[in-house]
Design a protein around this motif. Sequence first.
Motif, PDB file in Angstrom:
ATOM      1  N   ALA A  21     -10.173  -3.819  -1.335  1.00  0.00           N
ATOM      2  CA  ALA A  21      -9.498  -2.745  -0.609  1.00  0.00           C
ATOM      3  C   ALA A  21      -8.080  -2.571  -1.134  1.00  0.00           C
ATOM      4  N   THR A  22      -7.427  -1.490  -0.724  1.00  0.00           N
ATOM      5  CA  THR A  22      -6.018  -1.173  -0.962  1.00  0.00           C
ATOM      6  C   THR A  22      -5.711  -1.076  -2.463  1.00  0.00           C
ATOM      7  N   TRP A  23      -6.008   0.088  -3.014  1.00  0.00           N
ATOM      8  CA  TRP A  23      -5.856   0.342  -4.444  1.00  0.00           C
ATOM      9  C   TRP A  23      -4.744   1.359  -4.691  1.00  0.00           C
ATOM     10  N   ARG A  33     -18.204 -17.851  -1.452  1.00  0.00           N
ATOM     11  CA  ARG A  33     -19.316 -17.056  -1.990  1.00  0.00           C
ATOM     12  C   ARG A  33     -19.245 -15.600  -1.567  1.00  0.00           C
ATOM     13  N   ARG A  34     -18.429 -15.300  -0.541  1.00  0.00           N
ATOM     14  CA  ARG A  34     -18.317 -13.924  -0.048  1.00  0.00           C
ATOM     15  C   ARG A  34     -16.837 -13.607   0.207  1.00  0.00           C
ATOM     16  N   ALA A  35     -16.070 -13.617  -0.866  1.00  0.00           N
ATOM     17  CA  ALA A  35     -14.636 -13.374  -0.745  1.00  0.00           C
ATOM     18  C   ALA A  35     -14.358 -11.876  -0.589  1.00  0.00           C
ATOM     19  N   VAL A  36     -13.354 -11.574   0.223  1.00  0.00           N
ATOM     20  CA  VAL A  36     -12.860 -10.199   0.337  1.00  0.00           C
ATOM     21  C   VAL A  36     -11.402 -10.190  -0.093  1.00  0.00           C
ATOM     22  N   SER A  37     -11.082  -9.329  -1.044  1.00  0.00           N
ATOM     23  CA  SER A  37      -9.701  -9.169  -1.503  1.00  0.00           C
ATOM     24  C   SER A  37      -9.119  -7.921  -0.872  1.00  0.00           C
ATOM     25  N   LEU A  68     -14.387  -1.628   0.190  1.00  0.00           N
ATOM     26  CA  LEU A  68     -14.389  -1.432   1.636  1.00  0.00           C
ATOM     27  C   LEU A  68     -13.502  -0.271   2.045  1.00  0.00           C
ATOM     28  N   ALA A  69     -12.422  -0.030   1.289  1.00  0.00           N
ATOM     29  CA  ALA A  69     -11.503   1.068   1.584  1.00  0.00           C
ATOM     30  C   ALA A  69     -10.581   1.248   0.394  1.00  0.00           C
ATOM     31  N   ASP A  70     -10.165   2.495   0.131  1.00  0.00           N
ATOM     32  CA  ASP A  70      -9.170   2.731  -0.904  1.00  0.00           C
ATOM     33  C   ASP A  70      -7.796   2.277  -0.433  1.00  0.00           C
ATOM     34  N   ASP A  71      -7.573   2.374   0.877  1.00  0.00           N
ATOM     35  CA  ASP A  71      -6.311   1.954   1.473  1.00  0.00           C
ATOM     36  C   ASP A  71      -6.563   0.687   2.298  1.00  0.00           C
ATOM     37  N   MET A  72      -5.702   0.426   3.256  1.00  0.00           N
ATOM     38  CA  MET A  72      -5.857  -0.773   4.062  1.00  0.00           C
ATOM     39  C   MET A  72      -7.072  -0.651   4.979  1.00  0.00           C
ATOM     40  N   ALA A  98       0.813  -1.202   0.000  1.00  0.00           N
ATOM     41  CA  ALA A  98       0.000   0.000   0.000  1.00  0.00           C
ATOM     42  C   ALA A  98       0.831   1.229   0.000  1.00  0.00           C
ATOM     43  N   ALA A  99       1.998   1.171   0.499  1.00  0.00           N
ATOM     44  CA  ALA A  99       2.831   2.344   0.489  1.00  0.00           C
ATOM     45  C   ALA A  99       3.745   2.342  -0.666  1.00  0.00           C
TER      46      ALA A  99
END
Length: 355
Positions: free
Chosen positions: A94-96, A68-72, A114-118, A3-4
Amino acid sequence: MSAAGPVGPRRPLLSRRALRGPVLLLSGALLASGCGSGAANDDAAAPAGYPRTVRDCGHDVRVTAPPRRAVSLNQGTTEILLSLGLADRMAGTATWTDPVMKGLEKANSEVPRLADDMPSLETVLDAEPDFVAASFASTLGTGGVATRERFTRLGVPAYLSPSDCAGKDNSGDGDGVRSEPLTMDTVYGEVRDLARLFDVEERGEKLVADLESRVDGATSGIDASGVTLMYWFANSTSPYLAGCCGAPGVITRAVGAENAMDDTHEEWPQAGWETVADRDPDVLVLGDLTRKSQTAETAAKKIEFLESNPVTRNMTAVRKKRYVLLSGQAMNPTIRTVEGVEQVAAALREFGLAK
């Protein structure tokens, strides 16, 4: 980085909120109900072909049904899942560092960000995941969202991209040190692992074949021997430059060139501008990022700095404006490293530096 850094050079860790009562209650509920993961379900009720296990970074990742409900938790794993046609099985990303890969815009718009960052652990758990995936140990580890062991205790299988652990030591303060060069085979292995866990192996093989074909097409007949490249991810005060053996190394070897910083195995070492000028690369490969966590994130800012700084403005690549602009994800060990190979190969031919 993470992320950094490519998400990239040293990833600044976002402070995490202390767990509050509701989160602890949610964690307990996940453990009690098993709703967080196939790992907590009764194997007797598992669909045909399950449970399935892949060996990942020294851990067994086991699911008892297709997630069925993955979070990346990182853009790299997000773009693999989207490329496998799994948007309808994703509960969040998250974390783009960059806009989503071309062709995936519609699929990506259907998945909650969920978030642009962590993100915080609370935010991830609120999405009720049954599987989490991450590209970097800095995200799925101590100081990140949570360790994979913690997710497993919560009934949520957790997968870490093998490109961030195979032949790599992440125990230091930076972006890690590689004992051996990364190859695209490791990234292709990640595609196959995720395709197997989600029961879409045929899609995985098709994606790998397409990526391999693109690399072959971009590098067919190219010879850039004797040409030196330098990769600048971010930070104008003390730039993060690519060491020998990460994703930029894959790109450099693919076109037959040399990395001006190949004497270090650090993933993204920081260097002084005098060092950069002394090494005077033929071509500068610049990260063109949309995030805002470091100085000189965009390529435009990098070029402005290079052409105005008295230490760098007389460098060969700067005087001849030999710049290649890459997304942060192309400079990370991801499926978009192939995009990096294509763009660098095309630029070297355009500059007249490759046969």
